[in-house]
Design a protein around this motif. Structure first.
Motif, short mmCIF file in Angstrom:
data_model
loop_
_atom_site.label_atom_id
_atom_site.label_comp_id
_atom_site.label_asym_id
_atom_site.label_seq_id
_atom_site.Cartn_x
_atom_site.Cartn_y
_atom_site.Cartn_z
N ILE A 50 15.44 24.27 8.37
CA ILE A 50 14.95 24.47 7.01
C ILE A 50 13.46 24.16 6.91
N CYS A 51 13.02 23.11 7.59
CA CYS A 51 11.63 22.67 7.46
C CYS A 51 10.66 23.58 8.22
N GLY A 52 11.14 24.18 9.30
CA GLY A 52 10.27 25.04 10.07
C GLY A 52 9.05 24.29 10.60
N SER A 53 7.86 24.81 10.34
CA SER A 53 6.63 24.20 10.83
C SER A 53 6.36 22.85 10.17
N ARG A 54 7.08 22.56 9.09
CA ARG A 54 6.87 21.29 8.39
C ARG A 54 7.81 20.20 8.89
N MET A 87 14.45 20.29 0.70
CA MET A 87 14.51 20.02 2.14
C MET A 87 14.07 18.60 2.51
N TRP A 88 13.65 17.83 1.54
CA TRP A 88 13.11 16.50 1.80
C TRP A 88 14.17 15.42 1.65
N LEU A 96 0.84 -1.20 0.00
CA LEU A 96 0.00 0.00 0.00
C LEU A 96 0.87 1.25 0.00
N CYS A 97 2.12 1.10 0.44
CA CYS A 97 3.08 2.21 0.44
C CYS A 97 4.41 1.68 -0.09
N ASP A 98 5.00 2.39 -1.04
CA ASP A 98 6.33 2.01 -1.52
C ASP A 98 7.30 3.19 -1.52
N THR A 99 6.84 4.35 -1.02
CA THR A 99 7.67 5.55 -1.02
C THR A 99 7.42 6.35 0.25
N TRP A 100 8.50 6.79 0.88
CA TRP A 100 8.35 7.70 2.02
C TRP A 100 9.15 8.98 1.75
N VAL A 101 8.60 10.10 2.21
CA VAL A 101 9.23 11.41 2.04
C VAL A 101 9.16 12.12 3.39
N PHE A 102 10.32 12.57 3.89
CA PHE A 102 10.40 13.09 5.25
C PHE A 102 11.14 14.42 5.28
N CYS A 103 10.68 15.33 6.14
CA CYS A 103 11.35 16.62 6.33
C CYS A 103 11.99 16.61 7.72
#
Length: 339
Positions: A118-122, A147-148, A106-113
């Motif tokens: 740099i990411c601040g509130s994210r 930034m990811w 169901l998931c094959d990719t992850w993206v993280f900040c």
């Protein structure tokens, strides 16, 4: 690494030996580990630091990704509502949706900040996504300003490529969660639809040192022969960039690993615990295809000496082509089709 006389020494490799085993054991380890490199290949990168927060030596423990890369895809978890403190946790959340028990991942990719400044509130946003084609992931952005960090997860029946030779096709399960940079390079080669210059050029049988399952026989030498086939994965006309050291587990039968930083690579025919954690493993040959590797290792060879190490080089190199393999939702070892 064993080198031809005209090849420069590798100071980083020497440093690792001095740091890891000391002067007394240096000569012994050098003999066992130095047989692979041929002329003009890159030196063994001795830095065993992982690229992300995980340094597990077992494949199941790997959760590595590539910094400054944002992979696209259909979102299955929105990062604005799904946050963690580390990329490892984000990766593991994706893995949890890819157990292989209920069909495709169901998931094959992850993206993280993960950079607070740099990411601040994210900061902590973890986006879980699904690719249309796991062998051609959708890249949104890449570069120092991104930034990811992103990573891929290949589930059961996914992420399999073929090394096609005149003696059969070696099906290889890629390991992006352990060697993301390596896998990214292999996927780049797949887009070329050719691999002119890619070949096996060295064959070393198991001899009388390892049994058919790759286990070392008591009191037998550790080579020569060294139980491997070696070649290069560099397409002519393409500029090769050295691949950083990634996860270095113990080499086992079927392991596919780089020599140094590539493009030289080898497929092991045996379990080589004596080599310790010295090579970046980016794939594994499916068990039933190891007979093809064994066949290549037994082709006619000629003797050579690389920096004092006796090796056997194939009299006639074996050309290989990279092929995409259609995913199978069943067993990895059955129902494979090439595209």
């Amino acid at each position: 690494m064993g080198r031809k006389p005209n090849e420069p020494e590798a100071p980083r490799f020497t440093s690792l030996i001095l740091l890891s085993w000391g002067l007394i054991s240096c000569a012994v380890v050098y003999t066992f580990l130095s047989f692979i490199t041929k002329s003009n290949d890159a030196s063994l990168n001795a830095d065993l630091e992982s690229l992300t927060s995980v340094k597990g030596s077992e494949f199941g423990e790997c959760c590595q990704g590539i910094e400054n890369l944002e992979l696209w895809g259909s979102a299955v978890k929105w990062g604005s509502e799904f946050k963690f403190n580390s990329s490892k946790e984000c990766c593991e959340a994706c893995k949890a949706m890819c157990t292989g028990n209920d069909g495709p991942c169901l998931c094959d990719t992850w993206v993280f900040c993960g950079n607070k400044d740099i990411c601040g509130s994210r900061f902590g946003e973890c986006w879980l996504k699904k690719q249309k084609d796991v062998l051609a992931p959708d890249r949104q952005e890449a570069g120092k300003t991104v930034m990811w960090a992103s990573g891929l997860i290949y589930g059961k029946g996914e992420g399999i490529i073929g090394l096609e030779t005149d003696y059969g096709t070696l099906h290889i399960k890629l390991l992006p969660e352990c060697a993301p940079h390596s896998v990214a390079y292999i996927l780049e080669l797949l887009t070329l639809r050719h691999c002119a210059g890619c070949q096996f050029h060295r064959g070393e049988s198991r001899g009388e040192s390892w049994d058919v399952e790759g286990n070392h026989i008591n009191n037998a030498p550790f080579g020569p022969p060294f139980a491997l086939i070696q070649g290069t994965l560099e397409a002519q006309g393409i500029t090769f960039k050295e691949i950083p050291t990634e996860v270095c587990p113990l080499i086992s039968r079927g392991s596919v690993a780089w020599v140094g930083s590539g493009p030289e690579f080898f497929i092991s025919l045996a379990n080589h615990q004596e080599w310790k954690n010295s090579y970046s493993v980016f794939g594994s040959v499916l068990p039933e295809d190891m007979g093809i590797a064994e066949k290549i290792a037994l082709l006619p060879t000629k003797s050579d000496v690389w920096n004092g190490i006796n090796v056997t080089v194939l009299k006639k190199p074996v050309a290989l082509k990279l092929r995409r393999m259609k995913p199978s939702l069943g067993d990895l070892n059955s129902n494979r089709k090439s595209e």
